[in-house]
Write a protein that holds these residues in place. Sequence first.
Motif, PDB file in Angstrom:
ATOM      1  N   GLY A   9       0.822  -1.205   0.000  1.00 40.70           N
ATOM      2  CA  GLY A   9       0.000   0.000   0.000  1.00 40.70           C
ATOM      3  C   GLY A   9       0.853   1.250   0.000  1.00 40.70           C
ATOM      4  N   ALA A  10       0.241   2.359  -0.327  1.00 38.37           N
ATOM      5  CA  ALA A  10       0.957   3.618  -0.479  1.00 38.37           C
ATOM      6  C   ALA A  10       1.431   4.204   0.850  1.00 38.37           C
ATOM      7  N   HIS A  11       0.834   3.826   1.970  1.00 39.69           N
ATOM      8  CA  HIS A  11       1.191   4.428   3.254  1.00 39.69           C
ATOM      9  C   HIS A  11       2.430   3.789   3.884  1.00 39.69           C
ATOM     10  N   HIS A  12       2.953   2.744   3.286  1.00 37.75           N
ATOM     11  CA  HIS A  12       4.142   2.090   3.824  1.00 37.75           C
ATOM     12  C   HIS A  12       5.400   2.629   3.156  1.00 37.75           C
ATOM     13  N   ALA A  13       6.514   2.514   3.866  1.00 39.63           N
ATOM     14  CA  ALA A  13       7.798   2.959   3.349  1.00 39.63           C
ATOM     15  C   ALA A  13       8.231   2.091   2.176  1.00 39.63           C
ATOM     16  N   PRO A  14       9.025   2.664   1.260  1.00 39.64           N
ATOM     17  CA  PRO A  14       9.515   1.862   0.141  1.00 39.64           C
ATOM     18  C   PRO A  14      10.499   0.794   0.626  1.00 39.64           C
ATOM     19  N   LEU A  15      10.660  -0.229  -0.177  1.00 42.87           N
ATOM     20  CA  LEU A  15      11.610  -1.296   0.126  1.00 42.87           C
ATOM     21  C   LEU A  15      12.911  -1.023  -0.611  1.00 42.87           C
ATOM     22  N   VAL A  16      14.026  -1.341   0.036  1.00 38.81           N
ATOM     23  CA  VAL A  16      15.344  -1.187  -0.553  1.00 38.81           C
ATOM     24  C   VAL A  16      15.976  -2.571  -0.610  1.00 38.81           C
ATOM     25  N   THR A  17      16.522  -2.937  -1.762  1.00 38.67           N
ATOM     26  CA  THR A  17      17.143  -4.250  -1.940  1.00 38.67           C
ATOM     27  C   THR A  17      18.655  -4.123  -1.880  1.00 38.67           C
ATOM     28  N   GLY A  18      19.304  -5.059  -1.190  1.00 36.79           N
ATOM     29  CA  GLY A  18      20.752  -5.049  -1.105  1.00 36.79           C
ATOM     30  C   GLY A  18      21.263  -6.283  -0.387  1.00 36.79           C
ATOM     31  N   ILE A  19      22.580  -6.319  -0.177  1.00 34.92           N
ATOM     32  CA  ILE A  19      23.247  -7.428   0.512  1.00 34.92           C
ATOM     33  C   ILE A  19      23.445  -7.030   1.968  1.00 34.92           C
ATOM     34  N   ILE A  20      23.013  -7.913   2.868  1.00 30.43           N
ATOM     35  CA  ILE A  20      23.124  -7.632   4.300  1.00 30.43           C
ATOM     36  C   ILE A  20      24.441  -8.188   4.838  1.00 30.43           C
ATOM     37  N   GLU A  21      25.039  -7.433   5.751  1.00 27.13           N
ATOM     38  CA  GLU A  21      26.244  -7.873   6.461  1.00 27.13           C
ATOM     39  C   GLU A  21      25.923  -7.885   7.947  1.00 27.13           C
ATOM     40  N   LEU A  22      26.262  -8.982   8.625  1.00 30.83           N
ATOM     41  CA  LEU A  22      25.978  -9.118  10.054  1.00 30.83           C
ATOM     42  C   LEU A  22      27.250  -8.990  10.878  1.00 30.83           C
ATOM     43  N   THR A  23      27.106  -8.392  12.067  1.00 34.80           N
ATOM     44  CA  THR A  23      28.215  -8.310  13.011  1.00 34.80           C
ATOM     45  C   THR A  23      28.169  -9.517  13.944  1.00 34.80           C
ATOM     46  N   ARG A  24      29.152  -9.636  14.803  1.00 41.10           N
ATOM     47  CA  ARG A  24      29.172 -10.729  15.792  1.00 41.10           C
ATOM     48  C   ARG A  24      27.991 -10.663  16.741  1.00 41.10           C
ATOM     49  N   ARG A  25      27.455  -9.483  16.928  1.00 37.29           N
ATOM     50  CA  ARG A  25      26.310  -9.303  17.831  1.00 37.29           C
ATOM     51  C   ARG A  25      24.979  -9.432  17.085  1.00 37.29           C
ATOM     52  N   SER A  26      25.034  -9.944  15.863  1.00 37.15           N
ATOM     53  CA  SER A  26      23.845 -10.184  15.030  1.00 37.15           C
ATOM     54  C   SER A  26      23.094  -8.917  14.637  1.00 37.15           C
ATOM     55  N   VAL A  27      23.792  -7.790  14.583  1.00 35.67           N
ATOM     56  CA  VAL A  27      23.203  -6.563  14.062  1.00 35.67           C
ATOM     57  C   VAL A  27      23.518  -6.537  12.572  1.00 35.67           C
TER      58      VAL A  27
END
Length: 71
Positions: A9-27
């Motif tokens: 729907g139009a009221h939601h934020a747009p989606l961004v596609t990319g590659i995720i990188e995780l830290t040791r703390r799972s962030v």
Amino acid sequence: MEKKESKRGAHHAPLVTGIIELTRRSVGYMSFEGHEDIEIAPEDLATALNGDEVEVEIKTLTPRPQGKVFK
């Protein structure tokens, strides 16, 4: 990285596609053109693993971009 129109729907934020990188703390972090990297809290990672291509919904841009894995 690619911006996509949200299918929710139009009221939601747009989606961004990319590659995720995780830290040791799972962030998670994902590059976001024109801004700092998007920070993704462990509870917002869904089942994403380091190096996965994901779609992230932007939750906020200030003070630091934060998002949630959508797909």
